[in-house]
Motif scaffolding. Structure first.
Motif, PDB file in Angstrom:
ATOM      1  N   ASP A   1     -62.657  59.622 -81.177  1.00  0.00           N
ATOM      2  CA  ASP A   1     -62.596  58.552 -82.187  1.00  0.00           C
ATOM      3  C   ASP A   1     -61.638  57.433 -81.776  1.00  0.00           C
ATOM      4  O   ASP A   1     -61.936  56.245 -81.928  1.00  0.00           O
ATOM      5  CB  ASP A   1     -62.154  59.143 -83.534  1.00  0.00           C
ATOM      6  N   GLU A   2     -60.448  57.844 -81.271  1.00  0.00           N
ATOM      7  CA  GLU A   2     -59.468  56.846 -80.837  1.00  0.00           C
ATOM      8  C   GLU A   2     -60.022  55.969 -79.711  1.00  0.00           C
ATOM      9  O   GLU A   2     -59.866  54.744 -79.720  1.00  0.00           O
ATOM     10  CB  GLU A   2     -58.193  57.544 -80.363  1.00  0.00           C
ATOM     11  N   SER A   3     -60.702  56.591 -78.758  1.00  0.00           N
ATOM     12  CA  SER A   3     -61.247  55.848 -77.612  1.00  0.00           C
ATOM     13  C   SER A   3     -62.349  54.899 -78.043  1.00  0.00           C
ATOM     14  O   SER A   3     -62.403  53.742 -77.595  1.00  0.00           O
ATOM     15  CB  SER A   3     -61.776  56.826 -76.555  1.00  0.00           C
ATOM     16  N   ILE A   4     -63.229  55.375 -78.926  1.00  0.00           N
ATOM     17  CA  ILE A   4     -64.335  54.532 -79.391  1.00  0.00           C
ATOM     18  C   ILE A   4     -63.798  53.320 -80.143  1.00  0.00           C
ATOM     19  O   ILE A   4     -64.243  52.182 -79.936  1.00  0.00           O
ATOM     20  CB  ILE A   4     -65.307  55.345 -80.275  1.00  0.00           C
ATOM     21  N   ASP A   5     -62.809  53.537 -81.035  1.00  0.00           N
ATOM     22  CA  ASP A   5     -62.219  52.418 -81.787  1.00  0.00           C
ATOM     23  C   ASP A   5     -61.561  51.405 -80.851  1.00  0.00           C
ATOM     24  O   ASP A   5     -61.723  50.181 -81.023  1.00  0.00           O
ATOM     25  CB  ASP A   5     -61.187  52.948 -82.783  1.00  0.00           C
TER      26      ASP A   5
END
Length: 393
Positions: A207-211
């Motif tokens: 999630d952190e990487s996608i955001d």
């Protein structure tokens, strides 16, 4: 009466003889020129040096012909007719030989003189040949007496100043653009590597990487769109659709939108005179929003952001005033340069690539307007857009 007839008869013979001498000289020169016709014509067309030499030669030929006529007339009047006729061929040959010899001497003197005259042009030519894209600092010497060549050199130097400045801006632009693009690309690559190593089975990392990748991609997209906008402006290919509209209505529209997007700021609408304007409404709105967004970005919550519009003949003056960080005096002259950001805004959390003010400046100039800014560190700033307009009656 007989003496007068004899004088006129002598003058007539002298004119005929002088004409033959001139024709003989020109015939000899023509034969030489015809043999060198193609090369001579090309040189005559472009060579100042050759044109000056020929000018000297033609002038000499004219003066020599007149003097030859005077000499022949004097001999005719001073010698018995029989003696004059018997020596006519010798006189003609002497004049032709002396004419050719003198013509050669004149050409030598003309060559030396014309070379000296065009020496400044040769120096200018040498200096220009040494100018390259890697070294645009060379300038022509403009010392000495004021003349046409000095004016030409002055014009050339002014042109080179503009070219050098443009090249420097272009190089700085490429360098800044590369730097601005390198950062988000590095962030995206870093998160991509993180996903490849750990994110496949870790939802938090995923999630952190996608955001992060989405945010960096949006910033890159916004910057590239602005770069394309400025590039079209530089090429004069941007489409500007000017129509008549009420500028005060646009200011009120932007005021209402700003209150919605900045609920934690004190957004107010000051003086808003009814002013009629002919311009591209969308572009004018974009320019105003650049200043409004900067005010929101650099003004603390609860700070004041004031929009206003008034008429100062012959301009409609749009103002965006805030109580934000302010701008240092040393930065005021550069804030409209592309990619330039003041020290206070040179952090990632503030966002932006330093292109908004450049776009606003371009929009104002395309509408024959101008921008002004006053600011003080810690107290705020006021940006004004001055556009040619007429106040509504």
């Amino acid at each position: 009466m007989n003496n007068i007839k004899a004088i006129f008869k002598g003058i007539y013979k002298v004119i005929i003889l002088t004409s033959k001498v001139i024709l003989y000289i020109f015939s000899t020169l023509s034969k030489v020129l015809i043999s060198l016709r193609d090369g001579f014509i090309n040189r005559l067309r472009f060579s100042i040096h050759l044109k000056l030499m020929l000018s000297y030669l033609w002038t000499f030929t004219l003066v020599f012909s007149v003097q030859a006529g005077v000499v022949i007339l004097g001999l005719y009047l001073s010698l018995p007719e029989e003696q004059f006729i018997s020596h006519i061929n010798l006189i003609k040959e002497s004049l032709v030989i002396s004419g050719l010899i003198c013509s050669g001497l004149v050409l030598l003197l003309a060559r030396k003189s014309s070379k000296k005259l065009i020496e400044p042009i040769d120096q200018m030519n040498y200096a220009v040949k040494n100018i390259t894209i890697d070294d645009l600092s060379t300038r022509l010497d403009i010392s000495g007496a004021k003349d046409e060549l000095k004016d030409l050199a002055h014009t050339f130097n002014n042109m080179m100043d503009k070219i050098e400045y443009s090249v420097e801006l272009q190089n700085q632009f490429v360098s800044d653009a590369s730097h601005e693009l390198r950062t988000p690309i590095s962030v995206i690559k870093g998160y991509t590597d993180l996903l490849d190593r750990w994110g496949k089975n870790n939802p938090e990392v995923l999630d952190e990487s996608i955001d992060a990748i989405k945010n960096e991609t949006e910033q890159m997209k916004s910057m590239i769109e602005k770069l394309l906008f400025l590039a079209r402006g530089d090429k004069k290919s941007s489409h500007i659709e000017k129509n008549e509209f009420e500028l005060n209505e646009l200011i009120e529209e932007i005021y209402k939108e700003t209150k919605l997007i900045a609920p934690n700021h004190n957004v107010v609408l000051g003086e808003n005179e009814a002013i009629h304007i002919t311009a591209d409404r969308n572009l004018i709105k974009e320019a105003i929003r650049v200043f409004v967004e900067n005010s929101v970005k650099y003004t603390k919550e609860g700070g004041l952001i004031e929009l206003g519009l008034h008429y100062e003949e012959p301009y409609a003056v749009i103002t965006v005033k805030d109580t934000g960080l302010g701008i240092a005096k040393k930065d005021l002259s550069r804030i409209f340069d592309r990619f330039y950001r003041t020290d206070e805004s040179r952090n990632k959390s503030s966002g932006g690539a330093g292109l908004g003010l450049s776009i606003a400046k371009w929009i104002a100039e395309e509408h024959k307007g101008k921008l002004t800014v006053t600011s003080e560190l810690g107290k705020g700033s006021q940006f004004s857009i001055l556009l040619p307009a007429s106040k509504e009656k």
